[in-house]
Enzyme design. Structure first.
Site, short mmCIF file in Angstrom:
data_model
loop_
_atom_site.label_atom_id
_atom_site.label_comp_id
_atom_site.label_asym_id
_atom_site.label_seq_id
_atom_site.Cartn_x
_atom_site.Cartn_y
_atom_site.Cartn_z
CD GLU A 40 -2.45 1.14 2.83
OE1 GLU A 40 -3.57 1.67 2.89
OE2 GLU A 40 -1.92 0.56 3.81
CE LYS A 116 -7.32 1.06 3.54
NZ LYS A 116 -6.15 1.68 4.23
CB CYS A 158 -4.15 -1.75 4.43
SG CYS A 158 -3.24 -1.48 5.97
NE ARG A 162 -7.67 -4.21 12.06
CZ ARG A 162 -7.21 -4.88 13.12
NH1 ARG A 162 -7.99 -5.74 13.74
NH2 ARG A 162 -5.97 -4.70 13.54
CB THR A 188 -2.91 -2.65 14.43
OG1 THR A 188 -2.14 -2.01 13.41
CG2 THR A 188 -3.78 -1.61 15.14
#
Length: 290
Positions: A40, A116, A158, A162, A188
């Protein structure tokens, strides 16, 4: 097929970052790599939102064009077929940028682009404070997986990792390899980087490719940003088959003072089919219930 993650620590100079990517391209061709996945924001990393937007207007000229020309030239000279997946910024009409991942073919032409969707916009006490929404315009659609030989490649970036719904959608659309180019924070990263990658590989029964920024980004200000690193390639059973250095590991530089690392792996279409045949979880799903 042999693939690679190119790990680096992007700075504020588009031309310097482009030079490092070209070094990774040359190393990939020497190593007989067919696809090089880069992180990224490979074009630049900054914390100043105004400068972020200004630099995006120069990414094509100062960063991408030299890479495209060199990739085409080196492929022709070496009779190779190297292709790139790379994270960059592009300007928008709303005085913001998009955080995108593009696919560049062996002739140096851009064939695919994904913006993104999920933006990292958090402030964790004693942890990262990154407000991506201040300067980034989110994407609004998933890019359907595209074919490269017998591989169907799905793009995500990225923080998208999640959101399991996106990974499962890409699998349902036919993906057998999903890439998450990243610039994870150290906090993280230490807590979740490896765990998220293995989970998404197990969930989707796909290869997961996570090319990462690594180290402290020197951007000419007192606002320090450090990326976690540890680029990884994970097979559809959840096994890590290639791994790069973390920000806290010793990392060498070349004679020009540039840090970069190539992390390679052979991937097997037969393994994907075997895992999916032996554990056919997608045929056991119960959308009628949940």
């Amino acid at each position: 097929m042999k693939i690679a993650c190119g790990q680096l620590c992007s700075l504020s100079s588009l031309k310097d970052n482009s030079r490092i990517v070209i070094k990774l391209i040359k190393q990939s061709i020497l190593s007989k790599v067919e696809v090089l996945f880069l992180p990224e924001a490979t074009d630049y990393i900054l914390k100043d939102a105004k400068e972020l937007i200004t630099l995006a207007s120069k990414t094509q000229q100062d960063f991408l064009t030299p890479i495209q020309k060199e990739l085409k030239l080196l492929n022709e000279r070496n009779k190779s077929q190297l292709k790139l997946a790379i994270g960059i910024h592009e300007p928008t009409s709303l005085e913001k940028v998009r955080n995108i991942q593009i696919w560049i073919n062996e002739a140096g032409l851009i064939e695919q682009k994904y913006a993104k969707i999920h933006l990292f916009d958090i402030n964790i006490p004693n942890g990262p404070n990154l407000k991506e929404l201040d300067s980034v315009e989110p994407g609004n659609s998933i890019l359907s997986p595209f074919a490269v030989r017998n591989w169907n490649i799905g793009f995500a970036i990225c923080y998208d990792i999640r959101f399991i719904e996106m990974t499962l959608k890409l699998r349902n659309l036919g993906a057998n390899l999903i890439t998450f180019p990243s610039a994870f924070t150290t906090k993280t990263g230490e807590a979740h980087w490896l765990e998220l990658g293995r989970a998404r590989a197990i969930d989707s029964q796909c290869y997961i490719v996570m090319a990462a920024q690594c180290g402290e980004h020197q951007n000419g200000s007192d606002k320090k940003r450090v990326s976690y690193g540890q680029s990884i390639i994970i097979d559809p059973w959840g096994e890590v088959i290639a791994r790069g250095a973390k920000y806290s590991d010793p990392r060498s530089v070349d004679d020009q003072g540039d840090y970069y690392q190539l992390v390679t792996a052979e991937i097997s279409h037969e393994l994907v089919e075997q895992v999916r045949s032996n554990l056919p979880v997608f045929s056991h799903r119960r959308p009628d219930v949940y």
